[in-house]
Design an enzyme around this catalytic site. Sequence first.
Site, PDB file in Angstrom:
ATOM      1  N   GLU A  54       5.164  -6.890  -8.823  1.00  0.00           N
ATOM      2  CA  GLU A  54       5.732  -7.326  -7.540  1.00  0.00           C
ATOM      3  C   GLU A  54       4.598  -7.474  -6.533  1.00  0.00           C
ATOM      4  O   GLU A  54       3.681  -6.657  -6.536  1.00  0.00           O
ATOM      5  CB  GLU A  54       6.730  -6.283  -7.025  1.00  0.00           C
ATOM      6  CG  GLU A  54       7.975  -6.143  -7.880  1.00  0.00           C
ATOM      7  CD  GLU A  54       8.899  -5.022  -7.382  1.00  0.00           C
ATOM      8  OE1 GLU A  54       8.705  -4.518  -6.250  1.00  0.00           O
ATOM      9  OE2 GLU A  54       9.811  -4.652  -8.142  1.00  0.00           O
ATOM     10  N   ASP A  95      19.233  11.264 -20.240  1.00  0.00           N
ATOM     11  CA  ASP A  95      18.230  11.820 -19.327  1.00  0.00           C
ATOM     12  C   ASP A  95      17.536  12.988 -20.024  1.00  0.00           C
ATOM     13  O   ASP A  95      17.858  14.159 -19.797  1.00  0.00           O
ATOM     14  CB  ASP A  95      18.906  12.275 -18.016  1.00  0.00           C
ATOM     15  CG  ASP A  95      17.898  12.564 -16.912  1.00  0.00           C
ATOM     16  OD1 ASP A  95      16.863  13.180 -17.215  1.00  0.00           O
ATOM     17  OD2 ASP A  95      18.152  12.190 -15.754  1.00  0.00           O
ATOM     18  N   HIS A 102      13.787  -6.614  -5.237  1.00  0.00           N
ATOM     19  CA  HIS A 102      13.646  -5.167  -4.993  1.00  0.00           C
ATOM     20  C   HIS A 102      14.358  -4.762  -3.690  1.00  0.00           C
ATOM     21  O   HIS A 102      13.741  -4.216  -2.775  1.00  0.00           O
ATOM     22  CB  HIS A 102      12.164  -4.758  -4.949  1.00  0.00           C
ATOM     23  CG  HIS A 102      11.955  -3.283  -5.105  1.00  0.00           C
ATOM     24  ND1 HIS A 102      10.843  -2.738  -5.656  1.00  0.00           N
ATOM     25  CD2 HIS A 102      12.734  -2.220  -4.763  1.00  0.00           C
ATOM     26  CE1 HIS A 102      10.913  -1.416  -5.655  1.00  0.00           C
ATOM     27  NE2 HIS A 102      12.068  -1.081  -5.110  1.00  0.00           N
ATOM     28  N   ARG A 162      12.306   1.012 -11.773  1.00  0.00           N
ATOM     29  CA  ARG A 162      11.010   0.410 -11.480  1.00  0.00           C
ATOM     30  C   ARG A 162      10.731  -0.665 -12.519  1.00  0.00           C
ATOM     31  O   ARG A 162      11.057  -0.500 -13.707  1.00  0.00           O
ATOM     32  CB  ARG A 162       9.891   1.465 -11.502  1.00  0.00           C
ATOM     33  CG  ARG A 162       9.842   2.322 -10.241  1.00  0.00           C
ATOM     34  CD  ARG A 162       9.366   1.534  -9.017  1.00  0.00           C
ATOM     35  NE  ARG A 162       9.299   2.307  -7.790  1.00  0.00           N
ATOM     36  CZ  ARG A 162      10.237   2.332  -6.828  1.00  0.00           C
ATOM     37  NH1 ARG A 162      11.351   1.641  -6.959  1.00  0.00           N
ATOM     38  NH2 ARG A 162      10.067   3.035  -5.723  1.00  0.00           N
TER      39      ARG A 162
HETATM   40  N1  LIG Z   1      15.635  -0.795  -6.707  1.00  0.00           N
HETATM   41  C1  LIG Z   1      15.594  -0.072  -5.636  1.00  0.00           C
HETATM   42  O1  LIG Z   1      15.722  -0.573  -4.521  1.00  0.00           O
HETATM   43  C2  LIG Z   1      15.409   1.405  -5.744  1.00  0.00           C
HETATM   44  C3  LIG Z   1      14.813   1.958  -6.852  1.00  0.00           C
HETATM   45  N2  LIG Z   1      14.677   3.313  -6.951  1.00  0.00           N
HETATM   46  C4  LIG Z   1      14.045   3.846  -8.155  1.00  0.00           C
HETATM   47  O2  LIG Z   1      15.007   4.620  -8.855  1.00  0.00           O
HETATM   48  C5  LIG Z   1      14.368   5.792  -9.321  1.00  0.00           C
HETATM   49  C6  LIG Z   1      15.383   6.879  -9.518  1.00  0.00           C
HETATM   50  O3  LIG Z   1      15.889   7.298  -8.266  1.00  0.00           O
HETATM   51  P1  LIG Z   1      16.636   8.695  -8.145  1.00  0.00           P
HETATM   52  O4  LIG Z   1      17.797   8.729  -9.065  1.00  0.00           O
HETATM   53  O5  LIG Z   1      16.903   8.900  -6.713  1.00  0.00           O
HETATM   54  O6  LIG Z   1      15.522   9.674  -8.636  1.00  0.00           O
HETATM   55  P2  LIG Z   1      15.708  11.151  -9.193  1.00  0.00           P
HETATM   56  O7  LIG Z   1      14.375  11.744  -9.242  1.00  0.00           O
HETATM   57  O8  LIG Z   1      16.802  11.823  -8.428  1.00  0.00           O
HETATM   58  O9  LIG Z   1      16.252  10.899 -10.674  1.00  0.00           O
HETATM   59  C7  LIG Z   1      15.506  10.305 -11.700  1.00  0.00           C
HETATM   60  C8  LIG Z   1      16.083  10.793 -13.004  1.00  0.00           C
HETATM   61  O10 LIG Z   1      15.425  10.097 -14.054  1.00  0.00           O
HETATM   62  C9  LIG Z   1      15.238  11.022 -15.101  1.00  0.00           C
HETATM   63  N3  LIG Z   1      14.190  10.611 -16.027  1.00  0.00           N
HETATM   64  C10 LIG Z   1      12.848  10.780 -15.899  1.00  0.00           C
HETATM   65  N4  LIG Z   1      12.227  10.337 -17.006  1.00  0.00           N
HETATM   66  C11 LIG Z   1      13.188   9.868 -17.843  1.00  0.00           C
HETATM   67  C12 LIG Z   1      13.166   9.272 -19.126  1.00  0.00           C
HETATM   68  N5  LIG Z   1      12.029   9.096 -19.817  1.00  0.00           N
HETATM   69  N6  LIG Z   1      14.362   8.882 -19.680  1.00  0.00           N
HETATM   70  C13 LIG Z   1      15.525   9.066 -19.001  1.00  0.00           C
HETATM   71  N7  LIG Z   1      15.594   9.666 -17.795  1.00  0.00           N
HETATM   72  C14 LIG Z   1      14.438  10.043 -17.214  1.00  0.00           C
HETATM   73  C15 LIG Z   1      14.891  12.326 -14.375  1.00  0.00           C
HETATM   74  O11 LIG Z   1      15.085  13.462 -15.209  1.00  0.00           O
HETATM   75  C16 LIG Z   1      15.861  12.287 -13.221  1.00  0.00           C
HETATM   76  O12 LIG Z   1      17.085  12.940 -13.516  1.00  0.00           O
HETATM   77  C17 LIG Z   1      13.321   6.099  -8.227  1.00  0.00           C
HETATM   78  O13 LIG Z   1      12.276   6.900  -8.729  1.00  0.00           O
HETATM   79  C18 LIG Z   1      12.856   4.734  -7.847  1.00  0.00           C
HETATM   80  O14 LIG Z   1      11.770   4.397  -8.680  1.00  0.00           O
HETATM   81  C19 LIG Z   1      15.141   4.158  -5.982  1.00  0.00           C
HETATM   82  C20 LIG Z   1      15.739   3.644  -4.871  1.00  0.00           C
HETATM   83  C21 LIG Z   1      15.875   2.224  -4.629  1.00  0.00           C
HETATM   84  O1  LIG Z   2      13.375   4.053  -2.320  1.00  0.00           O
HETATM   85  C1  LIG Z   2      12.793   3.498  -3.264  1.00  0.00           C
HETATM   86  O2  LIG Z   2      12.237   4.102  -4.187  1.00  0.00           O
HETATM   87  C2  LIG Z   2      12.748   2.032  -3.311  1.00  0.00           C
HETATM   88  O3  LIG Z   2      12.550   1.438  -4.327  1.00  0.00           O
HETATM   89  C3  LIG Z   2      12.913   1.328  -2.008  1.00  0.00           C
HETATM   90  O4  LIG Z   2      14.218   0.939  -1.756  1.00  0.00           O
HETATM   91  C4  LIG Z   2      11.999   0.146  -1.960  1.00  0.00           C
HETATM   92  O5  LIG Z   2      11.902  -0.304  -0.655  1.00  0.00           O
HETATM   93  P1  LIG Z   2      10.515  -0.946  -0.169  1.00  0.00           P
HETATM   94  O6  LIG Z   2       9.513   0.120  -0.228  1.00  0.00           O
HETATM   95  O7  LIG Z   2      10.189  -1.974  -1.176  1.00  0.00           O
HETATM   96  O8  LIG Z   2      10.781  -1.438   1.195  1.00  0.00           O
END
Ligand SMILES: NC(=O)C1=CN([C@@H]2O[C@H](COP(=O)(O)OP(=O)(O)OC[C@H]3O[C@@H](n4cnc5c(N)ncnc54)[C@H](O)[C@@H]3O)[C@@H](O)[C@H]2O)C=CC1
Ligand SMILES: O=C(O)C(=O)[C@H](O)COP(=O)(O)O
Length: 387
Positions: free
Chosen positions: A243, A147, A260, A214
Amino acid sequence: MRIVVDANVPAADTCFGALGEVVRLPGREIDAAALQEADALVVRSITRVDEALLARAARLRFVGTCTIGTDHVDEGALAERGVAFASAPGCNAEAVVDYVLGSLATLAERQGWRLAERRVGIVGVGNVGGRLLERLTAMGIDCLACDPPRVAAEVTEGEGLAGFVDLGTLIDECDVICLHTPLVTEGSHPTWHLLDAQRIAALAPGCVLLNAGRGDCVDGQALRQRLAGQGDVTAVLDVWEHEPAIDSGLADLAAIATPHVAGYSLDGKLRGTQRIYRALARHVGLPARLTLADLAPPPPVRRLVLDAGFCPEEALRLCLRAVYDVRRDHDSLHREARRQGMAKGFDACRAAYPLRRELATLDIELREGAQDLAPLLSGAGFRVATT
Ligand SMILES: NC(=O)C1=CN([C@@H]2O[C@H](COP(=O)(O)OP(=O)(O)OC[C@H]3O[C@@H](n4cnc5c(N)ncnc54)[C@H](O)[C@@H]3O)[C@@H](O)[C@H]2O)C=CC1
Ligand SMILES: O=C(O)C(=O)[C@H](O)COP(=O)(O)O
């Protein structure tokens, strides 16, 4: 107050209905015309909140996204118009970790390896990656973390991040690589195609790549070529480029392909709703009386009793699948894609998502002879008691 809310936001009528008139629309159908009379907008991640969407929204004063990710929102455009913005950091982080554990346990069973013998690399160690690191470490699994933004912050803020490595080292030294980065296109640590063709070529044969951050953080075309050509790495993909019209060739080659939904526990979604409900209530100066306990029903499976006789891997799989079986989401994506085509099938799976709770909603009682399983199962996130 007129509040336009994505139809996929649970408990919207209960929460936002207490603050104003609720108009529900499918997230991809929320357009500039729909916002003409709106005072507030509540979205999930599929509605792009940008200049085009805001063009006719003269009354709009608040936008909330019930998600962790914010890459679908042009925060600058909102600020310029004096529209307040709120997101829900961490709301579904536990669900994503459940998804990762379920996927790895499934692959271990299919491919005949033991999770305890693998080293897991976590890229992006924020709310999701940080909780994954905690749970895997508590389960006795060796992990590395990457990170760079946090490491850079350590230099200035003294965060103390011993054991963090660069991405190249993590790729070289880990058997499983879990990507939990946000989509960042600018600045000193962009994540767009963080795993590009060169890094995908560097993945060691036998390694597992899991992306639940993502879709755009991985070069999908390069990954597809690697999977189709050499077939020597395993992909678990929850997020995709383009998507919902994702590359069905890549989906066919991924060992686990889901639409997703890694964060789609009811608990995670309700936390998202509740955070935005509170933010909107605060914004308009109304009390937010509803708590998460008011919104979440009791879990359908509350308790599991294990006696002696399970090896750790079996016990873990059994308990994980009592709460959430990731194979269900993989199968439903393929089934709906065959029936309706990929883009419609992808969204249909998400719109009709079955009830899913988090691991922490399951009590596990370990009887005599099974008590050695306690560190593994409590580390994984279950509530464990020994009798
Ligand atoms: N698949 C799904 O259903 C979901 C996907 N997500 C995705 O997961 C991402 C992360 O979620 P959180 O951990 O809650 O966010 P967060 O903001 O708490 O953590 C993201 C981390 O990634 C790090 N980061 C940023 N750029 C980076 C790089 N170039 N290399 C390595 N690390 C880097 C940041 O410093 C931070 O510590 C969200 O932004 C969202 O896009 C989140 C929830 C659900
Ligand atoms: O919280 C995020 O960031 C996510 O990726 C969500 O879980 C995605 O949920 P939807 O927006 O696709 O319903």
